[in-house]
Enzyme design. Structure first.
Site, PDB file in Angstrom:
ATOM      1  N   HIS A 152       0.839  -1.206   0.000  1.00 37.55           N
ATOM      2  CA  HIS A 152       0.000   0.000   0.000  1.00 37.55           C
ATOM      3  C   HIS A 152       0.874   1.256   0.000  1.00 37.55           C
ATOM      4  O   HIS A 152       0.686   2.161  -0.817  1.00 37.55           O
ATOM      5  CB  HIS A 152      -0.912  -0.020   1.234  1.00 37.55           C
ATOM      6  CG  HIS A 152      -1.770   1.191   1.380  1.00 37.55           C
ATOM      7  ND1 HIS A 152      -3.139   1.146   1.270  1.00 37.55           N
ATOM      8  CD2 HIS A 152      -1.472   2.491   1.639  1.00 37.55           C
ATOM      9  CE1 HIS A 152      -3.631   2.357   1.441  1.00 37.55           C
ATOM     10  NE2 HIS A 152      -2.627   3.195   1.674  1.00 37.55           N
ATOM     11  N   GLU A 153       1.830   1.306   0.925  1.00 43.13           N
ATOM     12  CA  GLU A 153       2.690   2.491   1.031  1.00 43.13           C
ATOM     13  C   GLU A 153       3.665   2.577  -0.138  1.00 43.13           C
ATOM     14  O   GLU A 153       3.930   3.669  -0.647  1.00 43.13           O
ATOM     15  CB  GLU A 153       3.424   2.505   2.370  1.00 43.13           C
ATOM     16  CG  GLU A 153       2.509   2.514   3.594  1.00 43.13           C
ATOM     17  CD  GLU A 153       1.461   3.617   3.602  1.00 43.13           C
ATOM     18  OE1 GLU A 153       1.664   4.664   2.951  1.00 43.13           O
ATOM     19  OE2 GLU A 153       0.417   3.429   4.257  1.00 43.13           O
TER      20      GLU A 153
ATOM     21  N   HIS B 181       2.081   4.245  -3.098  1.00 48.88           N
ATOM     22  CA  HIS B 181       2.060   5.711  -3.038  1.00 48.88           C
ATOM     23  C   HIS B 181       3.364   6.297  -3.586  1.00 48.88           C
ATOM     24  O   HIS B 181       3.345   7.263  -4.358  1.00 48.88           O
ATOM     25  CB  HIS B 181       1.854   6.194  -1.598  1.00 48.88           C
ATOM     26  CG  HIS B 181       0.461   6.037  -1.096  1.00 48.88           C
ATOM     27  ND1 HIS B 181      -0.625   6.652  -1.678  1.00 48.88           N
ATOM     28  CD2 HIS B 181      -0.026   5.340  -0.041  1.00 48.88           C
ATOM     29  CE1 HIS B 181      -1.719   6.337  -1.011  1.00 48.88           C
ATOM     30  NE2 HIS B 181      -1.389   5.532  -0.017  1.00 48.88           N
TER      31      HIS B 181
END
Length: 170
Positions: free
Chosen positions: A78-79, A82
């Site tokens: 998820h990170e 980004h």
């Protein structure tokens, strides 16, 4: 606040996961993005944060220790997504179409905006406020701003200013 020690095996699992997804992304995108910095200084109920300019991921050590592999499988990609989206597309909506594309098409993981981990151990004390239509819980930071006269908060439903009632028990 004392620093939690993350076992080496858990740190290695985080890095192995990160490297796996970074390799997938670099192959799919035809890029050679470097390995991001990873630290374990995220606080509160956030599982992680991506710092775009410094190409860094901050992970919550408490939630990592409590959830181990499910945390790694969900939060690390998820990170990373980004950071990759920022490098590939510049500044765009945090969980917009580019991020969803990166998660689902490139990293091949479900694009979930929020985690479902139990957060009781990292949740801070809250303060009860009331309006005409319902009761609200404010964080200590918001409560202190009210006490200092720096902020006032209004109900999104009725628009009335919130009034302090009690401190929630832990």
């Amino acid at each position: 606040m004392s620093t939690l020690r993350i076992p080496i095996a858990l740190q290695q699992a985080v890095m192995q996961c990160l490297r796996h997804y970074l390799q997938l992304a670099n192959q799919h995108l035809g890029t050679a993005y470097p390995e991001p910095k990873v630290n374990y200084h995220q606080r509160g109920t956030n599982a992680g944060s991506a710092y775009l300019q410094s190409f860094e991921i901050r992970l919550n050590p408490v939630l990592l220790l409590e959830n181990k592999q499910p945390f790694i499988d969900e939060v690390v990609p998820h990170e990373l997504a980004h950071l990759l989206v920022y490098r590939q597309f510049g500044r765009v909506a945090p969980h917009g179409k580019e991020w969803r594309w990166m998660m689902e098409q490139v990293l091949k993981v479900p694009a979930s905006r929020t985690h479902q981990f139990e957060v009781a151990s990292v949740r801070s004390k809250t303060f009860n406020y009331q309006c005409k239509c319902q009761q609200h819980s404010l964080t200590i930071r918001r409560h202190n701003k009210v006490l200092r006269g720096e902020s006032e908060y209004r109900c999104r439903q009725c628009g009335e200013k919130l009034q302090f009632i009690t401190i929630n028990p832990d």
